[in-house]
Design a protein around this motif. Structure first.
Motif, short mmCIF file in Angstrom:
data_model
loop_
_atom_site.label_atom_id
_atom_site.label_comp_id
_atom_site.label_asym_id
_atom_site.label_seq_id
_atom_site.Cartn_x
_atom_site.Cartn_y
_atom_site.Cartn_z
N UNK A 9 -25.62 -23.42 -2.15
CA UNK A 9 -26.76 -24.68 -3.12
C UNK A 9 -25.53 -25.38 -4.04
N UNK A 10 -24.45 -24.75 -4.30
CA UNK A 10 -23.77 -25.39 -5.22
C UNK A 10 -22.49 -26.33 -4.36
N UNK A 11 -22.58 -26.27 -3.08
CA UNK A 11 -21.81 -27.38 -2.35
C UNK A 11 -20.29 -26.86 -1.87
N UNK A 12 -20.22 -25.47 -2.15
CA UNK A 12 -18.74 -24.96 -1.76
C UNK A 12 -18.74 -24.46 -0.02
N UNK A 13 -19.88 -24.28 0.63
CA UNK A 13 -20.05 -23.91 1.86
C UNK A 13 -21.13 -24.80 2.41
N UNK A 14 -20.85 -25.13 4.05
CA UNK A 14 -21.70 -25.38 4.80
C UNK A 14 -22.22 -24.53 5.68
N UNK A 15 -23.33 -24.64 6.04
CA UNK A 15 -24.08 -23.72 6.91
C UNK A 15 -24.53 -24.53 8.09
N UNK A 16 -24.55 -23.65 9.27
CA UNK A 16 -24.98 -24.13 10.51
C UNK A 16 -25.35 -22.70 11.41
N UNK A 17 -26.65 -23.29 11.92
CA UNK A 17 -27.06 -22.17 13.05
C UNK A 17 -26.25 -22.08 14.23
N UNK A 18 -26.01 -20.71 14.73
CA UNK A 18 -25.48 -20.57 16.02
C UNK A 18 -25.87 -21.25 17.01
N UNK A 30 -16.18 -23.49 4.71
CA UNK A 30 -15.97 -24.09 3.45
C UNK A 30 -16.14 -25.66 3.61
N UNK A 31 -16.83 -26.33 2.67
CA UNK A 31 -17.00 -27.62 2.55
C UNK A 31 -15.66 -28.34 1.81
N UNK A 32 -15.74 -29.53 1.78
CA UNK A 32 -14.72 -30.25 0.94
C UNK A 32 -14.63 -29.78 -0.41
N UNK A 33 -15.61 -29.52 -1.03
CA UNK A 33 -15.65 -28.85 -2.36
C UNK A 33 -14.96 -27.55 -2.37
N UNK A 34 -15.38 -26.85 -1.50
CA UNK A 34 -14.74 -25.32 -1.22
C UNK A 34 -13.44 -25.30 -0.93
N UNK A 35 -12.74 -26.18 0.08
CA UNK A 35 -11.58 -26.20 0.18
C UNK A 35 -10.70 -26.57 -1.06
N UNK A 36 -11.18 -27.47 -1.68
CA UNK A 36 -10.35 -27.93 -3.10
C UNK A 36 -10.46 -26.76 -3.96
N UNK A 37 -11.33 -26.05 -4.16
CA UNK A 37 -11.35 -24.63 -5.07
C UNK A 37 -10.27 -24.03 -4.37
N UNK A 38 -10.48 -23.53 -3.13
CA UNK A 38 -9.58 -22.81 -2.34
C UNK A 38 -8.05 -23.09 -2.70
N UNK A 39 -7.73 -24.14 -2.67
CA UNK A 39 -6.47 -24.76 -2.81
C UNK A 39 -6.15 -24.29 -4.35
#
Length: 157
Positions: free
Chosen positions: A76-85, A96-105
């Motif tokens: 919901x806060x844009x840190x992850x993307x979800x996709x059905x298998x 991780x989304x781009x926002x998630x990758x930035x926070x992980x960094x």
């Protein structure tokens, strides 16, 4: 033996809470308000992988219901993307989304700073390896305690 064992249990729990507080302080310093410390640790552990909630739980880091809730909030806060298998439509894979990758960094930078300061705090790689070995032994002991066929019988019958 009872007191050192009990002290170890309390210390492990206290260390985990302290570490989560360190993450919270770092998130506050970075001005990150839309993710909590537990969620940021899950995010860090996802890393470059693409996983299901079940796989996160199976890794043993988190309780299932908490993972589902935290994954939902991070999405919901844009840190992850979800996709059905494609193979199992009931299964949802997260990464991780781009926002998630930035926070992980940012979290990785915190870890690098901490690793650099360990020597100054009087901690060596050898000491950490020995502590990790001890904690793995406790983990195996507690895992075996869940297998009641191998668990030592209680003297209070």
């Amino acid at each position: 033996m009872k007191q050192p064992y009990y002290d170890s249990i309390l210390l492990i729990e206290r260390l985990h809470r302290h570490f989560l507080e360190v993450l919270k302080v770092e998130l506050d310093r970075q001005g990150v308000q839309d993710i909590n410390n537990v969620q940021s640790l899950i995010l860090y552990n996802i890393g470059e992988d693409e996983l299901t909630v079940g796989e996160l739980t199976a890794r043993g880091y988190y309780l299932g219901s908490n993972v589902s809730y935290n994954v939902k909030k991070m999405h919901e806060n844009g840190y992850l993307t979800q996709e059905r298998s494609a193979h199992d439509r009931r299964s949802v894979r997260v990464r991780l989304s781009e926002k998630g990758i930035a926070l992980r960094d940012k979290i990785n930078t915190l870890f690098e700073r901490q690793v650099g300061a360990l020597g100054e705090a009087g901690l060596s790689a050898d000491e950490l390896n020995k502590a990790n070995e001890l904690m793995r032994k406790l983990e195996r002991f507690w895992t075996s305690a869940l297998d009641y066929t191998n668990y030592p019988a209680s003297s209070a019958a």
